[in-house]
Enzyme design. Structure first.
Site, PDB file in Angstrom:
ATOM      1  N   SER A   1       0.863  -1.188   0.000  1.00 21.90           N
ATOM      2  CA  SER A   1       0.000   0.000   0.000  1.00 21.90           C
ATOM      3  C   SER A   1       0.893   1.230   0.000  1.00 21.90           C
ATOM      4  O   SER A   1       2.031   1.176   0.496  1.00 21.90           O
ATOM      5  CB  SER A   1      -0.848  -0.001   1.283  1.00 21.90           C
ATOM      6  OG  SER A   1      -1.490   1.258   1.433  1.00 21.90           O
TER       7      SER A   1
ATOM      8  N   TYR B   1      -2.606  -1.437  10.522  1.00 22.25           N
ATOM      9  CA  TYR B   1      -2.644  -1.777   9.084  1.00 22.25           C
ATOM     10  C   TYR B   1      -1.402  -1.220   8.385  1.00 22.25           C
ATOM     11  O   TYR B   1      -0.698  -1.941   7.663  1.00 22.25           O
ATOM     12  CB  TYR B   1      -3.915  -1.204   8.449  1.00 22.25           C
ATOM     13  CG  TYR B   1      -3.964  -1.306   6.943  1.00 22.25           C
ATOM     14  CD1 TYR B   1      -4.412  -2.470   6.328  1.00 22.25           C
ATOM     15  CD2 TYR B   1      -3.558  -0.249   6.124  1.00 22.25           C
ATOM     16  CE1 TYR B   1      -4.464  -2.574   4.929  1.00 22.25           C
ATOM     17  CE2 TYR B   1      -3.602  -0.346   4.735  1.00 22.25           C
ATOM     18  CZ  TYR B   1      -4.058  -1.501   4.145  1.00 22.25           C
ATOM     19  OH  TYR B   1      -4.102  -1.607   2.772  1.00 22.25           O
TER      20      TYR B   1
HETATM   21  N1  LIG Z   1      -8.491  -0.390  -1.889  1.00 28.05           N
HETATM   22  C1  LIG Z   1      -7.509   0.337  -1.428  1.00 28.05           C
HETATM   23  O1  LIG Z   1      -7.659   1.559  -1.233  1.00 28.05           O
HETATM   24  C2  LIG Z   1      -6.173  -0.274  -1.163  1.00 28.05           C
HETATM   25  C3  LIG Z   1      -5.058   0.569  -1.027  1.00 28.05           C
HETATM   26  C4  LIG Z   1      -3.820   0.008  -0.772  1.00 28.05           C
HETATM   27  C5  LIG Z   1      -3.682  -1.356  -0.639  1.00 28.05           C
HETATM   28  N2  LIG Z   1      -4.770  -2.174  -0.778  1.00 28.05           N
HETATM   29  C6  LIG Z   1      -4.580  -3.616  -0.605  1.00 28.05           C
HETATM   30  O2  LIG Z   1      -5.136  -4.306  -1.693  1.00 28.05           O
HETATM   31  C7  LIG Z   1      -5.487  -5.621  -1.272  1.00 28.05           C
HETATM   32  C8  LIG Z   1      -6.906  -5.936  -1.748  1.00 28.05           C
HETATM   33  O3  LIG Z   1      -7.831  -5.090  -1.081  1.00 28.05           O
HETATM   34  P1  LIG Z   1      -9.132  -4.487  -1.781  1.00 28.05           P
HETATM   35  O4  LIG Z   1      -9.020  -3.025  -1.712  1.00 28.05           O
HETATM   36  O5  LIG Z   1      -9.360  -5.142  -3.078  1.00 28.05           O
HETATM   37  O6  LIG Z   1     -10.287  -4.855  -0.721  1.00 28.05           O
HETATM   38  P2  LIG Z   1     -11.268  -6.103  -0.659  1.00 28.05           P
HETATM   39  O7  LIG Z   1     -12.186  -6.111  -1.820  1.00 28.05           O
HETATM   40  O8  LIG Z   1     -11.846  -6.076   0.701  1.00 28.05           O
HETATM   41  O9  LIG Z   1     -10.283  -7.335  -0.839  1.00 28.05           O
HETATM   42  C9  LIG Z   1      -9.631  -7.981   0.209  1.00 28.05           C
HETATM   43  C10 LIG Z   1      -9.670  -9.464  -0.092  1.00 28.05           C
HETATM   44  O10 LIG Z   1      -8.927 -10.157   0.914  1.00 28.05           O
HETATM   45  C11 LIG Z   1      -9.616 -11.320   1.236  1.00 28.05           C
HETATM   46  N3  LIG Z   1      -9.331 -11.721   2.620  1.00 28.05           N
HETATM   47  C12 LIG Z   1      -9.478 -10.978   3.743  1.00 28.05           C
HETATM   48  N4  LIG Z   1      -9.191 -11.720   4.821  1.00 28.05           N
HETATM   49  C13 LIG Z   1      -8.830 -12.950   4.354  1.00 28.05           C
HETATM   50  C14 LIG Z   1      -8.452 -14.156   4.975  1.00 28.05           C
HETATM   51  N5  LIG Z   1      -8.382 -14.284   6.310  1.00 28.05           N
HETATM   52  N6  LIG Z   1      -8.168 -15.228   4.207  1.00 28.05           N
HETATM   53  C15 LIG Z   1      -8.250 -15.134   2.849  1.00 28.05           C
HETATM   54  N7  LIG Z   1      -8.609 -14.033   2.197  1.00 28.05           N
HETATM   55  C16 LIG Z   1      -8.901 -12.944   2.953  1.00 28.05           C
HETATM   56  C17 LIG Z   1     -11.108 -10.972   1.087  1.00 28.05           C
HETATM   57  O11 LIG Z   1     -11.882 -12.128   0.780  1.00 28.05           O
HETATM   58  P3  LIG Z   1     -12.762 -12.920   1.890  1.00 28.05           P
HETATM   59  O12 LIG Z   1     -13.303 -11.882   2.814  1.00 28.05           O
HETATM   60  O13 LIG Z   1     -13.770 -13.636   1.096  1.00 28.05           O
HETATM   61  O14 LIG Z   1     -11.772 -13.836   2.544  1.00 28.05           O
HETATM   62  C18 LIG Z   1     -11.098 -10.006  -0.078  1.00 28.05           C
HETATM   63  O15 LIG Z   1     -11.358 -10.668  -1.301  1.00 28.05           O
HETATM   64  C19 LIG Z   1      -5.351  -5.645   0.250  1.00 28.05           C
HETATM   65  O16 LIG Z   1      -4.118  -6.268   0.605  1.00 28.05           O
HETATM   66  C20 LIG Z   1      -5.295  -4.167   0.620  1.00 28.05           C
HETATM   67  O17 LIG Z   1      -4.596  -3.942   1.808  1.00 28.05           O
HETATM   68  C21 LIG Z   1      -6.010  -1.657  -1.048  1.00 28.05           C
END
Ligand SMILES: NC(=O)c1ccc[n+]([C@@H]2O[C@H](COP(=O)([O-])OP(=O)(O)OC[C@H]3O[C@@H](n4cnc5c(N)ncnc54)[C@H](OP(=O)(O)O)[C@@H]3O)[C@@H](O)[C@H]2O)c1
Length: 254
Positions: free
Chosen positions: A138, A151
């Protein structure tokens, strides 16, 4: 990296950035396997993308993780790319007593999860002629957001781990990449984030990311995240203070 003909495992591929990457890679002729806890989401994504596969995984469960890694290697021995994308982001307040559940779940998901998954697959990946590990960190790995201190700390730790992993694998077939997104329209912090105009639209983020992945950069940084990546250095304290003041103002009254 090579953008076609891979077999790619994406954790957290049922939603948001993981789903976006899964679909973009699927469309480019890669075999994609998505993993996550919510079976219904995984099923929706595989139904919408014939040929894509899914496996249920709670990355905080080390036994399940080891089982999933073994199953994938046995059933899909071609797997040569791991995208460690699963993550959770919860608001905390480190100026007071910290909720231990928030601390534990965040560290177990965001830090232990990718490290364990990499450890479970790295020997297999090293045996492939071309392989990659892509860790999703991130912009907050570099400039922490104080209202999500734990986080931000896990993402900084994965950045550090990624640097070490890249160095240790430098003479192998495994390329180590870091994908550090800016604020993107997903449900990471709840439904509202999907509509937040301050966040980057998911489609635009995925398109820019795919273009960058096709190049040879070690760090995949879309234009919007560059200020977070570069604003630290010797002026870290000043820069973190100013950015957090700005963020407090932006989020106050919500
Ligand atoms: N969106 C942003 O602004 C942003 C910015 C910087 C970095 N990121 C990073 O990008 C990545 C994806 O996030 P996103 O923004 O796409 O949000 P998201 O849609 O909430 O995706 C997170 C994914 O992680 C999975 N997950 C969470 N806990 C888990 C567990 N215990 N075991 C297996 N899978 C798990 C969730 O699936 P289940 O709940 O079905 O398990 C979900 O599909 C994350 O690492 C996040 O930190 C996002």
């Amino acid at each position: 990296m090579k953008m076609t003909g891979n077999t790619v495992l994406i954790t957290g591929g049922g939603s948001g950035i993981g789903r976006g990457l899964a679909e973009a890679l699927h469309q480019r002729g890669n075999q994609v396997i998505i993993a996550g806890r919510r079976k219904s989401l995984l099923e929706q994504v595989t139904a919408a993308n014939p040929g894509m596969e899914a496996i249920e995984l709670d990355i905080t469960d080390p036994e399940r993780l080891a089982h999933v890694a073994k199953t994938i290697v046995a059933e899909r021995p071609e797997v040569n790319v791991l995208i460690n994308n699963s993550g959770i982001m919860q608001v905390d307040d480190v100026s007071g007593v910290l909720d231990d559940k928030v601390l534990r779940s965040t560290v177990e998901t965001n830090l232990y999860g990718p490290i364990r998954m990499t450890s479970a697959l790295v020997e297999h990946l090293k045996a492939k002629p071309e392989a990659a590990v892509i860790n999703v960190t991130s912009g907050l790995a570099f400039t922490p957001l104080a209202m999500t201190a734990v986080y931000s700390a896990t993402k900084a730790a994965i950045h550090s781990y990624t640097l070490s992993l890249r160095f240790k694998l430098r003479n192998t077939s495994v390329k180590v990449l870091e994908l550090a997104p800016p604020y993107v329209q997903t449900e990471l912090m709840g439904d509202h984030q999907k509509q937040d105009p301050r966040a980057m639209p998911l489609d635009a983020f995925i398109a820019e990311t795919m273009d960058l992945l096709a190049g040879d950069a070690d760090e995949i940084l879309v234009k919007r995240v560059i200020p977070l990546r570069t604003s630290v250095g010797l002026h870290e304290v000043k820069s973190v203070t100013e950015r957090n003041q700005m963020m407090e103002e932006a989020f106050s009254g919500r």
